[in-house]
Scaffold this active site. Sequence first.
Site, PDB file in Angstrom:
ATOM      1  N   THR A  95      75.399  20.900  19.939  1.00  0.00           N
ATOM      2  CA  THR A  95      76.183  22.138  19.929  1.00  0.00           C
ATOM      3  C   THR A  95      76.929  22.227  21.251  1.00  0.00           C
ATOM      4  OG1 THR A  95      74.440  23.156  18.622  1.00  0.00           O
ATOM      5  CG2 THR A  95      76.063  24.640  19.613  1.00  0.00           C
ATOM      6  N   LYS A 139      50.075   2.583  17.857  1.00  0.00           N
ATOM      7  CA  LYS A 139      50.115   3.259  19.158  1.00  0.00           C
ATOM      8  C   LYS A 139      48.879   4.127  19.327  1.00  0.00           C
ATOM      9  CE  LYS A 139      50.308   7.140  18.466  1.00  0.00           C
ATOM     10  NZ  LYS A 139      49.479   8.108  17.650  1.00  0.00           N
ATOM     11  N   SER A 149      38.912  -4.470   5.448  1.00  0.00           N
ATOM     12  CA  SER A 149      38.210  -3.229   5.751  1.00  0.00           C
ATOM     13  C   SER A 149      36.787  -3.568   6.137  1.00  0.00           C
ATOM     14  CB  SER A 149      38.219  -2.335   4.504  1.00  0.00           C
ATOM     15  OG  SER A 149      37.368  -1.226   4.689  1.00  0.00           O
ATOM     16  N   ASP A 203      47.142  10.496  21.543  1.00  0.00           N
ATOM     17  CA  ASP A 203      47.517  10.510  20.131  1.00  0.00           C
ATOM     18  C   ASP A 203      48.941  11.018  19.917  1.00  0.00           C
ATOM     19  OD1 ASP A 203      46.246   9.986  17.447  1.00  0.00           O
ATOM     20  OD2 ASP A 203      47.260  11.890  17.107  1.00  0.00           O
ATOM     21  N   ALA A 219      47.459   3.300   7.693  1.00  0.00           N
ATOM     22  CA  ALA A 219      47.543   1.993   7.012  1.00  0.00           C
ATOM     23  C   ALA A 219      48.186   2.181   5.635  1.00  0.00           C
ATOM     24  CB  ALA A 219      46.147   1.390   6.881  1.00  0.00           C
ATOM     25  N   ARG A 220      47.847   3.254   4.973  1.00  0.00           N
ATOM     26  CA  ARG A 220      48.412   3.527   3.635  1.00  0.00           C
ATOM     27  C   ARG A 220      49.920   3.801   3.741  1.00  0.00           C
ATOM     28  NH1 ARG A 220      43.649   4.097   1.075  1.00  0.00           N
ATOM     29  NH2 ARG A 220      44.507   4.321  -1.014  1.00  0.00           N
TER      30      ARG A 220
HETATM   31  N1  LIG Z   1      52.674   5.711  14.127  1.00  0.00           N
HETATM   32  C1  LIG Z   1      52.232   6.880  13.727  1.00  0.00           C
HETATM   33  O1  LIG Z   1      52.980   7.800  13.415  1.00  0.00           O
HETATM   34  C2  LIG Z   1      50.756   7.115  13.610  1.00  0.00           C
HETATM   35  C3  LIG Z   1      50.288   8.176  12.842  1.00  0.00           C
HETATM   36  C4  LIG Z   1      48.913   8.324  12.725  1.00  0.00           C
HETATM   37  C5  LIG Z   1      48.060   7.467  13.385  1.00  0.00           C
HETATM   38  N2  LIG Z   1      48.561   6.453  14.137  1.00  0.00           N
HETATM   39  C6  LIG Z   1      47.646   5.531  14.843  1.00  0.00           C
HETATM   40  O2  LIG Z   1      47.001   4.729  13.866  1.00  0.00           O
HETATM   41  C7  LIG Z   1      45.647   4.515  14.225  1.00  0.00           C
HETATM   42  C8  LIG Z   1      44.770   4.924  13.051  1.00  0.00           C
HETATM   43  O3  LIG Z   1      44.988   6.281  12.748  1.00  0.00           O
HETATM   44  P1  LIG Z   1      44.636   6.912  11.289  1.00  0.00           P
HETATM   45  O4  LIG Z   1      45.158   8.298  11.338  1.00  0.00           O
HETATM   46  O5  LIG Z   1      45.065   6.015  10.214  1.00  0.00           O
HETATM   47  O6  LIG Z   1      43.041   6.954  11.384  1.00  0.00           O
HETATM   48  P2  LIG Z   1      42.000   7.035  10.178  1.00  0.00           P
HETATM   49  O7  LIG Z   1      42.616   7.666   8.988  1.00  0.00           O
HETATM   50  O8  LIG Z   1      40.760   7.621  10.758  1.00  0.00           O
HETATM   51  O9  LIG Z   1      41.751   5.501   9.821  1.00  0.00           O
HETATM   52  C9  LIG Z   1      41.249   4.606  10.750  1.00  0.00           C
HETATM   53  C10 LIG Z   1      40.673   3.405  10.025  1.00  0.00           C
HETATM   54  O10 LIG Z   1      40.204   2.496  10.998  1.00  0.00           O
HETATM   55  C11 LIG Z   1      39.112   1.764  10.518  1.00  0.00           C
HETATM   56  N3  LIG Z   1      38.042   1.755  11.547  1.00  0.00           N
HETATM   57  C12 LIG Z   1      37.630   0.658  12.224  1.00  0.00           C
HETATM   58  N4  LIG Z   1      36.673   0.962  13.079  1.00  0.00           N
HETATM   59  C13 LIG Z   1      36.441   2.295  12.951  1.00  0.00           C
HETATM   60  C14 LIG Z   1      35.520   3.178  13.557  1.00  0.00           C
HETATM   61  N5  LIG Z   1      34.642   2.778  14.485  1.00  0.00           N
HETATM   62  N6  LIG Z   1      35.546   4.473  13.184  1.00  0.00           N
HETATM   63  C15 LIG Z   1      36.428   4.900  12.247  1.00  0.00           C
HETATM   64  N7  LIG Z   1      37.321   4.088  11.625  1.00  0.00           N
HETATM   65  C16 LIG Z   1      37.320   2.799  11.969  1.00  0.00           C
HETATM   66  C17 LIG Z   1      38.687   2.407   9.202  1.00  0.00           C
HETATM   67  O11 LIG Z   1      39.141   1.546   8.158  1.00  0.00           O
HETATM   68  P3  LIG Z   1      38.088   0.698   7.278  1.00  0.00           P
HETATM   69  O12 LIG Z   1      37.015   1.665   6.909  1.00  0.00           O
HETATM   70  O13 LIG Z   1      38.890   0.238   6.157  1.00  0.00           O
HETATM   71  O14 LIG Z   1      37.560  -0.422   8.138  1.00  0.00           O
HETATM   72  C18 LIG Z   1      39.474   3.711   9.146  1.00  0.00           C
HETATM   73  O15 LIG Z   1      39.839   4.054   7.856  1.00  0.00           O
HETATM   74  C19 LIG Z   1      45.408   5.286  15.523  1.00  0.00           C
HETATM   75  O16 LIG Z   1      45.493   4.417  16.625  1.00  0.00           O
HETATM   76  C20 LIG Z   1      46.567   6.273  15.590  1.00  0.00           C
HETATM   77  O17 LIG Z   1      46.978   6.587  16.897  1.00  0.00           O
HETATM   78  C21 LIG Z   1      49.886   6.253  14.254  1.00  0.00           C
END
Ligand SMILES: NC(=O)c1ccc[n+]([C@@H]2O[C@H](COP(=O)([O-])OP(=O)(O)OC[C@H]3O[C@@H](n4cnc5c(N)ncnc54)[C@H](OP(=O)(O)O)[C@@H]3O)[C@@H](O)[C@H]2O)c1
Length: 331
Positions: free
Chosen positions: A256, A92, A32, A173, A12-13
């Site tokens: 290449t 995703k 959040s 993932d 998200a960040r």
């Molecule tokens: N496109 C890409 O390159 C990419 C890269 C990394 C991840 N992703 C995808 O993005 C998603 C999130 O990944 P992330 O790496 O950002 O994960 P993360 O750092 O663990 O963050 C997930 C966020 O989801 C919220 N959340 C809601 N319900 C939750 C629960 N039951 N347990 C834990 N967190 C919960 C929390 O936000 P709040 O506390 O604010 O509610 C938490 O900070 C995944 O589906 C992943 O596959 C995509």
Amino acid sequence: MRWGILATGKIARRFASELALVADADLVAVGSRSAESARAFADELGGRPHSSYESLVADPEVDVVYVASPHGQHLEHARLALEAGKHVLCEKPLTVSVAQTEALIDLAREHDRFLMEGMWTACHPVVHTLADGLRDGRWGRPRHFHAELGFRVDAPPTDRMLDPALGAGALLDMGVYPLTVAHLLFGEAESLHATAHRSERGIDLDVAVVGRYPGGVLATMTASMTSWSSRAASIATDRGRIDVADFHHPTSATFTPYGEGLSNDTVNDAEPEQIAGAAPVIGLGFGNEIVEVHRCLRAGLRESPRVPHSQTLTLMRQMEALLASVGVTYS
Ligand SMILES: NC(=O)c1ccc[n+]([C@@H]2O[C@H](COP(=O)([O-])OP(=O)(O)OC[C@H]3O[C@@H](n4cnc5c(N)ncnc54)[C@H](OP(=O)(O)O)[C@@H]3O)[C@@H](O)[C@H]2O)c1
């Protein structure tokens, strides 16, 4: 376009910082489960903080919600947004099963809202150039595709990367990327087989997939949560080899050529060709995904031609079958 971000984790960040690179994108709100996290995120990256997802999706200034929670929660959170009348870009993989993916697509149709899986790789200009060039035979006839994505995950068992209840597992993932790129470059797989190492909790920590694609292209693809992969892809053709670093968000690729008369033990001194995208890469490429969402919304589309629902479903069917074959299921 007025965006609301649902969840304040790592991606998200990153997404918020790439929203700032797109001229007509406005981050107006963030939601959040915790008021503190919402406030900290908003202070740093912008938007009005909401201390619940329900409050975020009810914000009348939000046009489109970006769902960035763990994938085990995507259905629940994307549903909230769709039912509140918002368009949705959801990270995703869109969900963790075919049934959930179908349910979410049905919900978007029912509410007449835009829904797209956040498969940024499919919006990436270099990937588009590769797909077009391969289709036209620009670098010869592709025979083999290899791609690997992985990094060592050192996280507590409650982390979304390791907790099955949150959709943890290497294939969903990371493996979703090589499978998607192979699909984009060569078409729908004709056959796929997997082997995996599972954790004690039953998720795939390492997975290797072999596949056959249209035109006789053979593929080997790996995803790992226990080791550091090259994050590279290569495509061997009958005229040379294409190498793609960071293949799920490449800045360029290299072809290449191997000219006539070269044998396996001759030094190839041919000049490599740099392969660039037709459009600039915005940020890491999330910017291009954001531009695609804007383009679709302005055109009144309910799905993106770059990431159509049918493609998301095909990839989910592939992953569900591969996971079942190695004994991984999500409840
Ligand atoms: N496109 C890409 O390159 C990419 C890269 C990394 C991840 N992703 C995808 O993005 C998603 C999130 O990944 P992330 O790496 O950002 O994960 P993360 O750092 O663990 O963050 C997930 C966020 O989801 C919220 N959340 C809601 N319900 C939750 C629960 N039951 N347990 C834990 N967190 C919960 C929390 O936000 P709040 O506390 O604010 O509610 C938490 O900070 C995944 O589906 C992943 O596959 C995509």
